[in-house]
Design a protein around this motif. Structure first.
Motif, PDB file in Angstrom:
ATOM      1  N   TYR A  40      49.251  51.132  51.163  1.00 11.36           N
ATOM      2  CA  TYR A  40      50.153  51.818  50.242  1.00 11.36           C
ATOM      3  C   TYR A  40      49.844  51.426  48.799  1.00 11.36           C
ATOM      4  N   ALA A  41      49.240  50.255  48.609  1.00 11.60           N
ATOM      5  CA  ALA A  41      48.913  49.778  47.267  1.00 11.60           C
ATOM      6  C   ALA A  41      47.627  50.400  46.720  1.00 11.60           C
ATOM      7  N   ALA A  77      49.158  59.361  43.574  1.00 10.17           N
ATOM      8  CA  ALA A  77      48.668  58.196  42.832  1.00 10.17           C
ATOM      9  C   ALA A  77      49.863  57.451  42.246  1.00 10.17           C
ATOM     10  N   HIS A  78      49.629  56.188  41.953  1.00  9.87           N
ATOM     11  CA  HIS A  78      50.632  55.377  41.270  1.00  9.87           C
ATOM     12  C   HIS A  78      50.543  55.650  39.771  1.00  9.87           C
ATOM     13  N   ASP A  79      51.685  55.920  39.126  1.00 14.50           N
ATOM     14  CA  ASP A  79      51.703  56.082  37.667  1.00 14.50           C
ATOM     15  C   ASP A  79      51.466  54.746  36.979  1.00 14.50           C
ATOM     16  N   SER A  80      51.985  53.687  37.601  1.00 14.69           N
ATOM     17  CA  SER A  80      51.860  52.347  37.045  1.00 14.69           C
ATOM     18  C   SER A  80      51.834  51.353  38.194  1.00 14.69           C
ATOM     19  N   ALA A  81      51.400  50.158  37.904  1.00 14.58           N
ATOM     20  CA  ALA A  81      51.347  49.123  38.933  1.00 14.58           C
ATOM     21  C   ALA A  81      52.749  48.907  39.509  1.00 14.58           C
ATOM     22  N   LYS A 151      49.071  67.070  35.199  1.00 14.70           N
ATOM     23  CA  LYS A 151      48.527  66.170  34.184  1.00 14.70           C
ATOM     24  C   LYS A 151      49.435  64.947  34.076  1.00 14.70           C
ATOM     25  N   PRO A 152      48.842  63.796  33.755  1.00 17.36           N
ATOM     26  CA  PRO A 152      49.680  62.601  33.635  1.00 17.36           C
ATOM     27  C   PRO A 152      50.645  62.733  32.467  1.00 17.36           C
ATOM     28  N   VAL A 153      51.838  62.160  32.633  1.00 17.59           N
ATOM     29  CA  VAL A 153      52.858  62.202  31.585  1.00 17.59           C
ATOM     30  C   VAL A 153      52.392  61.415  30.374  1.00 17.59           C
TER      31      VAL A 153
END
Length: 172
Positions: A40-41, A77-81, A151-153
């Motif tokens: 999941y990571a 995808a993960h937006d952030s860690a 698109k990414p924020v």
């Protein structure tokens, strides 16, 4: 941008048969449909609609414009860690008739597409501040790919963009 968790909880099936479920690379069942197993990571996770048969899990057909697609993948995808996995791309392989129908629907809603690529194999693109929709006719003329890319924020670092591309390549 829906999270993987929210999409699973919504249980909104856009595939045939209706008993299909979202199977991801984070699921052991993903191996039944040829997906590698990922944590999941992982930076990105691919998912597909699938259904159970007496022989195990089998890929389902995503439904696009009322017609079953021959292939599909949803990418998260993960937006952030530490952040949740969010949907950022959906890709489908559709028949040419569906592709032309979608072209006309998208043109009516968003205007004429930008033409990219070789005139023999045009790449039709609708682009706005939040997303890009692309239709690409395949060389055999019988099929096309349809891709919706969110698109990414916020702008991502170049290293993250490179890692995303490598991760997607590994997914197939």
């Amino acid at each position: 941008g829906i999270t993987l968790t929210d999409l699973r909880e919504a249980n909104t099936v856009r595939a045939t048969p209706h008993e299909s479920a979202l199977v991801c690379e984070t699921d052991v069942a993903g191996g039944d449909i040829g997906m590698p197993f990922k944590s999941y990571a992982s930076l990105t996770i691919a998912c597909r609609w699938a259904h159970r048969t007496p022989q195990g899990w089998t890929p389902s057909h995503a439904v696009v414009d009322g017609v079953p697609a021959s292939e599909h993948v949803l990418r998260f995808a993960h937006d952030s860690a530490g952040g949740p996995l969010r949907l950022y791309e959906m890709s489908f392989v559709v028949d040419a008739a569906t592709a032309f129908d979608l072209r006309d629907l998208l043109a009516a809603r968003y205007g004429a597409p930008h033409m990219r690529g070789d005139p023999e194999l045009p790449l039709l693109e609708w682009d706005n501040a939040s997303s890009t929709i692309t239709i690409c006719l395949m060389p055999n003329g019988g099929h096309a790919t349809l891709t919706y890319l969110l698109k990414p924020v916020s702008p991502r670092a170049k290293g993250i963009e490179r890692a995303l591309k490598i991760s997607q390549f590994d997914e197939g």
